[in-house]
Design a protein around this motif. Structure first.
Motif, short mmCIF file in Angstrom:
data_model
loop_
_atom_site.label_atom_id
_atom_site.label_comp_id
_atom_site.label_asym_id
_atom_site.label_seq_id
_atom_site.Cartn_x
_atom_site.Cartn_y
_atom_site.Cartn_z
N THR A 87 131.26 -32.98 87.71
CA THR A 87 130.06 -32.06 87.22
C THR A 87 130.42 -31.43 85.71
N ALA A 88 129.41 -30.76 85.41
CA ALA A 88 129.75 -30.03 83.94
C ALA A 88 130.42 -30.85 83.02
N ASP A 187 134.66 -23.49 78.68
CA ASP A 187 133.11 -24.06 78.89
C ASP A 187 132.63 -23.32 80.33
N ASP A 188 132.84 -22.23 80.69
CA ASP A 188 132.45 -21.54 81.79
C ASP A 188 132.85 -22.29 83.20
N VAL A 189 134.03 -22.84 83.12
CA VAL A 189 134.79 -23.46 84.18
C VAL A 189 136.04 -22.88 84.67
N GLU A 218 134.78 -23.50 90.00
CA GLU A 218 133.35 -22.77 89.59
C GLU A 218 133.06 -23.15 88.23
N THR A 219 131.89 -23.80 88.40
CA THR A 219 131.01 -24.16 87.16
C THR A 219 129.57 -23.63 87.04
N LYS A 223 129.54 -23.65 92.83
CA LYS A 223 130.91 -23.36 93.27
C LYS A 223 131.28 -24.55 94.17
#
Length: 334
Positions: A87-88, A187-189, A218-219, A223
């Protein structure tokens, strides 16, 4: 006679906390692992179900996509508690084990009865590895050596386990963390290290010298909660996850290695408890792991999946929301 002096912790040194007494880790308001006499009573009971020597998955080993971007979340079961989370744009492995046995001995101990759902050579580039605790079916040094050589991933693990890994895999990019810590990946992870009800040991003289934990990833895609290995503990840690994190798109929860209950309940939840845990932590979907690959306890090989289906029906939960994954199975989580 003077009490025998407690052995020093060979893995970790730090200040006492609500789950560390200065030498050993423990489960707050929880239960200790069974005594050696309890282990012998269980081992000599003769009630262990016979497993087949080979139990191939209905899913062929797969070659995963290189990356999964955007809001998609893809899960691929490798076997037992080893899963590939994509993911992400990140590729994350949980408790990676590609070895044929989970044991300190190469010639004895629980043996794999189905092939890994992804051949090691077919892994995509691995960015992050989550190691929940040091039991052999979760911390496999041979696999970590291979991952270091080919992928050089970042490894996150609870306190003390880094000493075990570093001694066998020098130079591994690794950090060790306490319950409640947050690690920003970029990167927001972020990854959160969270409490579960379990214990640790690599041998007879290092019980509870290293910490055990679950992880919340958390991405931007939501979550994901990987509980590692855990007893239900009255649902306390699941309630804590809901209070702290709100809700989860996916929970990866153990459903196997639970019999006999008199011995296993403190450390391994059963399928009914796993469904309760899914509901308590507010998970939209759940994947069942820790079953069907290594015979660790007494229940038949297919019983966890059957009991999970029964528990979902009894608790009026749609079957598609909680899947008992088999090696090679791919799930694009809604």
């Amino acid at each position: 006679m003077a009490a025998r002096k407690r052995a020093a912790n060979r893995y970790y040194s730090g200040p006492p906390s609500d789950h560390f007494d200065g030498t050993l880790f423990f489960n707050p308001d929880g239960q200790m692992p069974g005594r050696f006499t309890d282990l012998l009573k269980w081992q000599l009971s003769g009630e262990r179900s016979k497993w087949p020597t080979a139990n191939p998955s209905p899913f062929e080993p797969t070659e995963p996509a290189a990356r999964i971007d955007g809001g998609r979340l893809r899960l691929t079961m490798v076997g037992h508690s080893t899963l590939l989370i994509q993911t992400a744009g990140l590729n994350i492995l949980t408790d990676p084990v590609w070895s044929p046995r989970v044991s300190p001995l190469s010639f004895a101990g629980p043996r794999r009865v189905n092939a890994p759902g992804i051949a090691f050579s077919q892994l995509p580039p691995i960015d992050l590895v989550l190691v929940s605790h040091n039991h052999y079916d979760h911390l496999d040094l041979a696999t970590l050596k291979r991952l270091k050589a080919k992928h050089d991933p970042q490894v996150l693990t609870p306190l003390g386990n880094d000493a075990i890994i570093d001694a066998a895999v020098p130079g591994m990019r690794m950090t060790a963390h306490d319950w409640g810590e947050r690690i920003d990946i970029g990167d927001d992870v972020a990854v959160h290290v969270e409490p579960v009800h379990h214990w640790s040991a690599r041998g007879a003289r290092d019980r509870r010298m290293a910490l055990w934990a679950g992880f919340v990833v958390e991405t931007p895609a939501g979550k994901t909660y990987f509980a590692g290995d855990t007893g239900f503990h009255g649902g306390a840690n699941y309630r804590l996850m809901a209070e702290k994190h709100g809700a989860f798109r996916l929970a990866i929860l153990p459903i196997g290695a639970y019999e006999p209950r008199w011995f296993m309940a403190p450390q391994h939840q059963n399928p009914d408890e796993a469904v309760q845990g899914m509901k308590l932590c507010n998970a939209a979907h759940a994947a069942g792991c820790h079953w069907g690959t290594f015979r660790l306890t007494d229940e038949p090989i297919d019983e966890p999946a059957q009991k999970l289906a029964e528990a979902l029906q009894a608790q009026r939960m749609p079957q598609e929301r909680f899947r008992a994954l088999r090696p090679g199975e791919i799930w694009d989580v809604p």
